[in-house]
Design a protein around this motif. Structure first.
Motif, mmCIF file in Angstrom:
data_model
loop_
_atom_site.group_PDB
_atom_site.id
_atom_site.type_symbol
_atom_site.label_atom_id
_atom_site.label_comp_id
_atom_site.label_asym_id
_atom_site.label_seq_id
_atom_site.Cartn_x
_atom_site.Cartn_y
_atom_site.Cartn_z
ATOM 1 N N ASN A 32 0.849 -1.194 0.000
ATOM 2 C CA ASN A 32 0.000 0.000 0.000
ATOM 3 C C ASN A 32 0.885 1.245 0.000
ATOM 4 O OD1 ASN A 32 -2.549 -1.519 0.375
ATOM 5 N ND2 ASN A 32 -1.664 -1.991 2.379
ATOM 6 N N LEU A 33 0.250 2.404 -0.029
ATOM 7 C CA LEU A 33 0.990 3.654 0.048
ATOM 8 C C LEU A 33 1.164 4.033 1.510
ATOM 9 C CD1 LEU A 33 2.328 6.023 -1.394
ATOM 10 C CD2 LEU A 33 0.101 7.167 -1.451
ATOM 11 N N ASP A 34 2.404 4.059 1.968
ATOM 12 C CA ASP A 34 2.709 4.349 3.372
ATOM 13 C C ASP A 34 3.775 5.444 3.410
ATOM 14 O OD1 ASP A 34 2.966 4.276 6.102
ATOM 15 O OD2 ASP A 34 4.341 2.561 6.093
ATOM 16 N N LEU A 35 3.455 6.576 4.034
ATOM 17 C CA LEU A 35 4.374 7.711 4.079
ATOM 18 C C LEU A 35 4.871 7.945 5.493
ATOM 19 C CD1 LEU A 35 5.691 10.269 2.774
ATOM 20 C CD2 LEU A 35 3.623 11.499 3.442
ATOM 21 N N ARG A 36 6.186 8.088 5.632
ATOM 22 C CA ARG A 36 6.803 8.502 6.885
ATOM 23 C C ARG A 36 7.468 9.855 6.659
ATOM 24 N NH1 ARG A 36 9.748 2.826 8.821
ATOM 25 N NH2 ARG A 36 7.835 1.558 8.886
ATOM 26 N N PHE A 37 7.065 10.820 7.484
ATOM 27 C CA PHE A 37 7.528 12.192 7.273
ATOM 28 C C PHE A 37 8.307 12.685 8.480
ATOM 29 C CE2 PHE A 37 6.988 16.784 7.731
ATOM 30 C CZ PHE A 37 7.456 17.219 6.501
ATOM 31 N N ARG A 38 9.377 13.422 8.200
ATOM 32 C CA ARG A 38 10.172 14.063 9.250
ATOM 33 C C ARG A 38 10.478 15.481 8.806
ATOM 34 N NH1 ARG A 38 13.962 11.064 8.835
ATOM 35 N NH2 ARG A 38 15.481 12.367 7.753
ATOM 36 N N GLY A 39 10.012 16.474 9.595
ATOM 37 C CA GLY A 39 10.192 17.864 9.207
ATOM 38 C C GLY A 39 10.684 18.722 10.354
ATOM 39 N N PRO A 40 11.009 19.982 10.081
ATOM 40 C CA PRO A 40 11.519 20.891 11.121
ATOM 41 C C PRO A 40 10.393 21.360 12.032
ATOM 42 C CG PRO A 40 11.277 22.056 9.048
ATOM 43 C CD PRO A 40 10.963 20.618 8.752
ATOM 44 N N PRO A 41 10.691 21.650 13.294
ATOM 45 C CA PRO A 41 9.659 22.167 14.212
ATOM 46 C C PRO A 41 9.174 23.544 13.758
ATOM 47 C CG PRO A 41 11.851 22.320 15.203
ATOM 48 C CD PRO A 41 12.006 21.527 13.953
ATOM 49 N N GLY A 42 7.906 23.783 14.005
ATOM 50 C CA GLY A 42 7.328 25.065 13.641
ATOM 51 C C GLY A 42 6.653 25.070 12.288
ATOM 52 N N PHE A 43 6.746 23.966 11.558
ATOM 53 C CA PHE A 43 6.138 23.878 10.224
ATOM 54 C C PHE A 43 5.256 22.636 10.167
ATOM 55 C CE2 PHE A 43 10.122 26.196 9.761
ATOM 56 C CZ PHE A 43 9.718 27.331 9.080
ATOM 57 N N GLU A 44 4.277 22.590 11.061
ATOM 58 C CA GLU A 44 3.440 21.406 11.193
ATOM 59 C C GLU A 44 2.589 21.122 9.965
ATOM 60 O OE1 GLU A 44 4.075 23.534 13.581
ATOM 61 O OE2 GLU A 44 5.130 22.163 14.931
ATOM 62 N N GLY A 45 2.321 22.132 9.155
ATOM 63 C CA GLY A 45 1.494 21.918 7.964
ATOM 64 C C GLY A 45 2.197 21.162 6.860
ATOM 65 N N LEU A 46 3.506 20.986 6.979
ATOM 66 C CA LEU A 46 4.256 20.309 5.917
ATOM 67 C C LEU A 46 3.871 18.844 5.784
ATOM 68 C CD1 LEU A 46 7.903 21.718 6.135
ATOM 69 C CD2 LEU A 46 6.206 22.073 4.322
ATOM 70 N N GLU A 47 3.597 18.183 6.887
ATOM 71 C CA GLU A 47 3.275 16.749 6.803
ATOM 72 C C GLU A 47 2.005 16.528 5.985
ATOM 73 O OE1 GLU A 47 2.685 12.762 9.590
ATOM 74 O OE2 GLU A 47 3.109 14.725 10.514
ATOM 75 N N ARG A 48 1.005 17.345 6.212
ATOM 76 C CA ARG A 48 -0.214 17.209 5.425
ATOM 77 C C ARG A 48 0.056 17.489 3.952
ATOM 78 N NH1 ARG A 48 -5.123 21.179 6.652
ATOM 79 N NH2 ARG A 48 -3.642 22.612 5.676
ATOM 80 N N ALA A 49 0.873 18.495 3.673
ATOM 81 C CA ALA A 49 1.222 18.797 2.288
ATOM 82 C C ALA A 49 1.962 17.625 1.653
ATOM 83 C CB ALA A 49 2.082 20.058 2.225
ATOM 84 N N ALA A 50 2.837 16.976 2.435
ATOM 85 C CA ALA A 50 3.584 15.834 1.912
ATOM 86 C C ALA A 50 2.647 14.678 1.585
ATOM 87 C CB ALA A 50 4.644 15.397 2.922
ATOM 88 N N ARG A 51 1.690 14.418 2.449
ATOM 89 C CA ARG A 51 0.759 13.309 2.212
ATOM 90 C C ARG A 51 -0.114 13.572 0.993
ATOM 91 N NH1 ARG A 51 0.979 9.595 5.971
ATOM 92 N NH2 ARG A 51 1.915 10.103 7.995
ATOM 93 N N GLU A 52 -0.600 14.792 0.867
ATOM 94 C CA GLU A 52 -1.432 15.115 -0.291
ATOM 95 C C GLU A 52 -0.637 15.022 -1.588
ATOM 96 O OE1 GLU A 52 -2.964 18.949 0.591
ATOM 97 O OE2 GLU A 52 -4.500 18.210 2.003
#
Length: 293
Positions: A32-52
């Motif tokens: 299946n499609l499985d995403l693991r995301f790691r980003g900098p603090p203070g930019f919480e919206g990036l994970e949703r952008a990555a998944r979309e």
């Protein structure tokens, strides 16, 4: 052909204001499609952008996306953490009171971990939003690079899979030719065994009747027809657009089912050998299909 693989890597860099960053995206095989995301603090919206962004480009695979960001040191606010500093002083006070240590030097205190803090956040919300939007755009570029590499893998897999399907088709045709000789071989074998038991008194009509029943049970024409149909279906999928890995995986199971039945019904050594070759090629096909999105 428009096959896509599931293994690849993409990287992109970007900058906005005092910020600079890099994005790395990689993927391996997955059901299946499985995403693991790691980003900098203070930019919480990036994970949703990555998944979309990932869902818009991929349907299968285990994806790992990482964003590393830094802000220019000259623009970062610096402060002294008094709470941490007081804890350090409290630890050293008994030693100074006992004369076992002198007063600490300022540069030594400032070098202690946690005493000096750099505020890496973006104070202006509008500036923060601009940086996050620029990071999201760079993230899309990295995923585009990953997509391109996966397509290259698919282009390499296509001729390999096509060659294996051609081999399955050849073996199926060979099995069909050999299967035509099964009824006469069954009749001869049964007649010989019956003659060994009954001698010359073995009734010919009994031999014909029993041999016919055995020939019906050993008939592999349905299996051969289904194998031929699966070959045609596989070629259609290999020429189709979009993610076909799941369908090819299911089709591989059907290939193996028919090959197993063919071997179990075979009354000829040559036909059994062809069935075993079929199973070996189908297994090779299955291993390659695991790499297809």
């Amino acid at each position: 052909m428009a096959l896509s693989g599931m293994t690849g890597f993409g990287r992109a860099e970007g900058a906005e204001g005092d910020w600079s960053w890099s994005v790395e995206a990689r993927s391996v095989n997955g059901r299946n499609l499985d995403l693991r995301f790691r980003g900098p603090p203070g930019f919480e919206g990036l994970e949703r952008a990555a998944r979309e962004a990932a869902q818009a480009r991929f349907q299968r695979g285990q994806l790992t996306v990482g964003v590393q960001a830094k802000r220019a040191e000259s623009s970062a606010a610096v402060r002294i953490n008094l709470e941490v500093l007081e804890r350090y002083l409290a630890v050293g006070e008994p030693y100074m009171a006992a004369g076992r240590a002198g007063p600490p030097a300022l540069d030594g205190l400032l070098a202690l971990r946690g005493v000096v803090e750099a505020d890496a956040g973006v104070e202006d919300p509008e500036a923060l939003a601009r940086v996050e939007a620029a990071m999201a755009a760079t993230l899309g570029q990295a995923l585009d690079g990953l997509l391109e590499m996966r397509r290259h893998e698919g282009a390499s897999l296509a001729p390999v899979l096509g060659g294996l399907i051609d081999r399955i088709a050849e073996l199926t045709a060979r099995a069909e030719d050999l299967a035509a000789g099964q009824p006469s071989a069954i009749k001869e074998r049964f007649g010989r065994r019956l003659a060994e038991l009954l001698g010359e008194a073995a009734p010919q009509d009994r031999i014909v009747q029993e041999a016919a029943v055995m020939a019906v049970k050993a008939d592999v024409r349905e299996e051969i027809d289904r194998l031929s149909g699966h070959v045609a279906a596989a070629r259609t999928l290999l020429a189709a657009d979009g993610a076909v890995g799941r369908k090819l995986d299911f089709l591989t199971q059907e290939f193996m089912r028919e090959a197993n039945t063919l071997c179990s019904k075979s009354a000829l050594g040559d036909l059994t050998a062809v069935g075993l070759d079929l199973k070996a090629v189908i297994e090779q096909f299955r291993e390659q299909v695991q790499n297809v999105e």
